[in-house]
Design an enzyme around this catalytic site. Structure first.
Site, PDB file in Angstrom:
ATOM      1  N   GLN A  14       9.241   4.946 -41.121  1.00 55.60           N
ATOM      2  CA  GLN A  14       9.332   4.059 -39.960  1.00 55.60           C
ATOM      3  C   GLN A  14      10.678   3.328 -39.942  1.00 55.60           C
ATOM      4  OE1 GLN A  14       6.598   4.555 -41.859  1.00 55.60           O
ATOM      5  NE2 GLN A  14       4.700   3.994 -40.805  1.00 55.60           N
TER       6      GLN A  14
ATOM      7  N   ARG B 270      11.229   9.272 -54.023  1.00 59.64           N
ATOM      8  CA  ARG B 270      10.526  10.434 -53.465  1.00 59.64           C
ATOM      9  C   ARG B 270      11.469  11.210 -52.555  1.00 59.64           C
ATOM     10  NH1 ARG B 270       6.722   8.331 -48.337  1.00 59.64           N
ATOM     11  NH2 ARG B 270       8.480   7.474 -47.172  1.00 59.64           N
TER      12      ARG B 270
ATOM     13  N   ASN C 127       6.133  13.486 -41.196  1.00 63.46           N
ATOM     14  CA  ASN C 127       6.545  13.259 -42.588  1.00 63.46           C
ATOM     15  C   ASN C 127       6.196  14.513 -43.376  1.00 63.46           C
ATOM     16  OD1 ASN C 127       7.259  12.175 -45.013  1.00 63.46           O
ATOM     17  ND2 ASN C 127       5.931  10.367 -44.884  1.00 63.46           N
TER      18      ASN C 127
ATOM     19  N   THR D 199       8.178  29.994  -5.300  1.00 57.37           N
ATOM     20  CA  THR D 199       8.675  29.828  -6.683  1.00 57.37           C
ATOM     21  C   THR D 199       9.671  30.941  -6.999  1.00 57.37           C
ATOM     22  OG1 THR D 199       6.914  31.123  -7.755  1.00 57.37           O
ATOM     23  CG2 THR D 199       6.487  28.768  -7.419  1.00 57.37           C
ATOM     24  N   ASP D 200       9.478  32.091  -6.368  1.00 62.24           N
ATOM     25  CA  ASP D 200      10.420  33.198  -6.579  1.00 62.24           C
ATOM     26  C   ASP D 200      11.831  32.807  -6.121  1.00 62.24           C
ATOM     27  OD1 ASP D 200      10.677  36.077  -7.359  1.00 62.24           O
ATOM     28  OD2 ASP D 200      11.454  36.186  -5.303  1.00 62.24           O
TER      29      ASP D 200
ATOM     30  N   PHE E 103       8.259   4.434 -51.272  1.00 58.77           N
ATOM     31  CA  PHE E 103       7.137   3.997 -50.423  1.00 58.77           C
ATOM     32  C   PHE E 103       6.126   3.293 -51.304  1.00 58.77           C
ATOM     33  CE2 PHE E 103       3.156   4.602 -47.949  1.00 58.77           C
ATOM     34  CZ  PHE E 103       3.552   3.906 -46.814  1.00 58.77           C
TER      35      PHE E 103
ATOM     36  N   LYS F 241       9.013  27.501 -10.612  1.00 57.69           N
ATOM     37  CA  LYS F 241       9.049  28.614 -11.575  1.00 57.69           C
ATOM     38  C   LYS F 241       9.414  28.061 -12.939  1.00 57.69           C
ATOM     39  CE  LYS F 241       9.000  32.769 -10.264  1.00 57.69           C
ATOM     40  NZ  LYS F 241       7.770  33.278  -9.635  1.00 57.69           N
TER      41      LYS F 241
ATOM     42  N   HIS G 241       5.586  16.049 -46.292  1.00 60.26           N
ATOM     43  CA  HIS G 241       5.323  15.560 -47.646  1.00 60.26           C
ATOM     44  C   HIS G 241       5.709  16.584 -48.709  1.00 60.26           C
ATOM     45  CE1 HIS G 241       3.171  12.290 -45.804  1.00 60.26           C
ATOM     46  NE2 HIS G 241       2.297  13.101 -45.229  1.00 60.26           N
TER      47      HIS G 241
HETATM   48  O1  URC Z   1       7.172   6.613 -44.901  1.00 55.13           O
HETATM   49  C1  URC Z   1       5.930   6.579 -44.930  1.00 55.13           C
HETATM   50  N1  URC Z   1       5.249   5.849 -44.001  1.00 55.13           N
HETATM   51  C2  URC Z   1       3.882   5.767 -43.973  1.00 55.13           C
HETATM   52  O2  URC Z   1       3.289   5.093 -43.100  1.00 55.13           O
HETATM   53  C3  URC Z   1       3.201   6.501 -44.966  1.00 55.13           C
HETATM   54  N2  URC Z   1       1.864   6.664 -45.233  1.00 55.13           N
HETATM   55  C4  URC Z   1       1.774   7.484 -46.310  1.00 55.13           C
HETATM   56  O3  URC Z   1       0.684   7.873 -46.848  1.00 55.13           O
HETATM   57  N3  URC Z   1       3.021   7.848 -46.742  1.00 55.13           N
HETATM   58  C5  URC Z   1       3.913   7.247 -45.918  1.00 55.13           C
HETATM   59  N4  URC Z   1       5.272   7.282 -45.875  1.00 55.13           N
END
Ligand code: URC
Length: 298
Positions: free
Chosen positions: A222, A174, A248, A57-58, A157, A12, A250
């Site tokens: 990363q 950023r 990410n 399952t009940d 970046f 369940k 943005h």
């Molecule tokens: O931290 C980031 N990793 C990426 O691999 C990546 N690629 C991207 O366009 N912006 C970013 N920013």
């Protein structure tokens, strides 16, 4: 027969259980969404329709509610362990039990003296755990999803590969924002070992993860991810592996030149899609990975 049965499991899903514990006038709440999945000697129900091995399952649903009363819910992990052990040890055909739990957190509202029974649902993250037991060994993978975090500076970046399709300007200051989805695997695997303190462990993992996010001067998401994972592994002996899925989120600077205004890293457009998706596992050295690559499978 031209066909044979492959992997199968049943149970369940999404049993919503709320357990109140009354400590005098002070109440405590555990609010869980529990999914039971059982597998074992279940060929016959598929081939011939014989239900002789099938615990309904009940019944698995009823067991969740009865255990909430009988054993209480100390932690989602402990509750899942109780349930998994019960299904595997009480029914001979059931060889493996997998219990998945989502937990919703309630915080005390906190009006002095009056608030022992008043709560507000915490909007941050959802806690997760998955318990798997095959009659001899345990696997406990806990985690969280929907934990949204942002650094408004200390993120760059640049220096990335550029080909004829690259238009992204290099960024030296950023916004870095993500919605953390993470799973961590405990090295507790048999009844001889003492179980971790699940509640303390969760609070500490979350603390280390957030501190690493805040304290890392980031050259990429990363790199931040790796710092978050290694901080957990270095500080928590009970955990051997952490996997992250980090969108990410943005934030693009808005061009204000048409209005005769200078955008001095102040006004952003928060895009919701598409988003970069950064995913990786961080392991204790020498340990084999066990968390699936695709977290939607967990
Ligand atoms: O931290 C980031 N990793 C990426 O691999 C990546 N690629 C991207 O366009 N912006 C970013 N920013």
């Amino acid at each position: 027969m031209p066909t044979i049965l492959g992997q199968n499991q049943y149970g369940k899903a999404e049993n919503r259980v709320v357990r109140i514990t009354r400590d005098g006038a002070t109440h405590h709440i555990k609010d869980l969404n529990v999914s039971v999945s059982l597998s074992g000697d279940m060929d016959e129900v598929h081939y011939s329709g014989s239900n002789a091995h099938v615990l309904p399952t009940d019944t698995t649903k009823n067991t969740v509610y009865a255990f909430a009363k009988e054993h209480g819910i100390e932690s989602a992990e402990q509750f899942g362990i109780h349930l998994a052990r019960h299904f595997v040890t009480s029914q001979e055909p059931i060889r493996t039990a997998r219990i998945r739990i989502e937990e919703y957190t309630w915080e005390r509202i906190g009006t002095a003296g009056e608030d022992e029974h008043s709560f507000v649902r915490q909007g941050q993250e959802t806690r997760l755990t998955q318990i798997t037991y095959d009659g001899s060994s345990w696997e406990v993978v806990s985690g969280l999803k929907d934990l949204t975090v942002m650094n408004s500076t200390n993120s760059e970046f640049w220096g990335y590969v550029k080909d004829k399709y690259t238009t992204l300007p290099e960024a030296y200051d950023r916004i870095l924002a993500t919605e953390v989805s993470a799973r961590w695997r405990f090295n507790w695997s048999d009844d001889e070992q003492e179980t971790p303190d699940w509640e303390t462990s969760y609070a500490q993992v979350k603390k280390h993860m957030l501190q690493a996010f805040a304290e890392t001067y980031s050259l990429s998401l990363q790199q931040t991810l790796y710092q978050m994972g290694s901080r957990i592994i270095e500080n928590r002996d009970e955990i051997d592996e952490v996997r992250f899925s980090l969108p990410n989120k943005h934030h693009f600077l808005v061009d204000l030149e048409p209005f005769g205004l200078k955008n001095d890293n102040e006004v952003y457009f928060a895009a919701d899609r598409p988003y970069g998706l950064i995913e990786a596992t961080v392991l204790r050295d020498g340990v084999e990975p066990g968390i699936p690559v695709d977290l939607t499978n967990l």
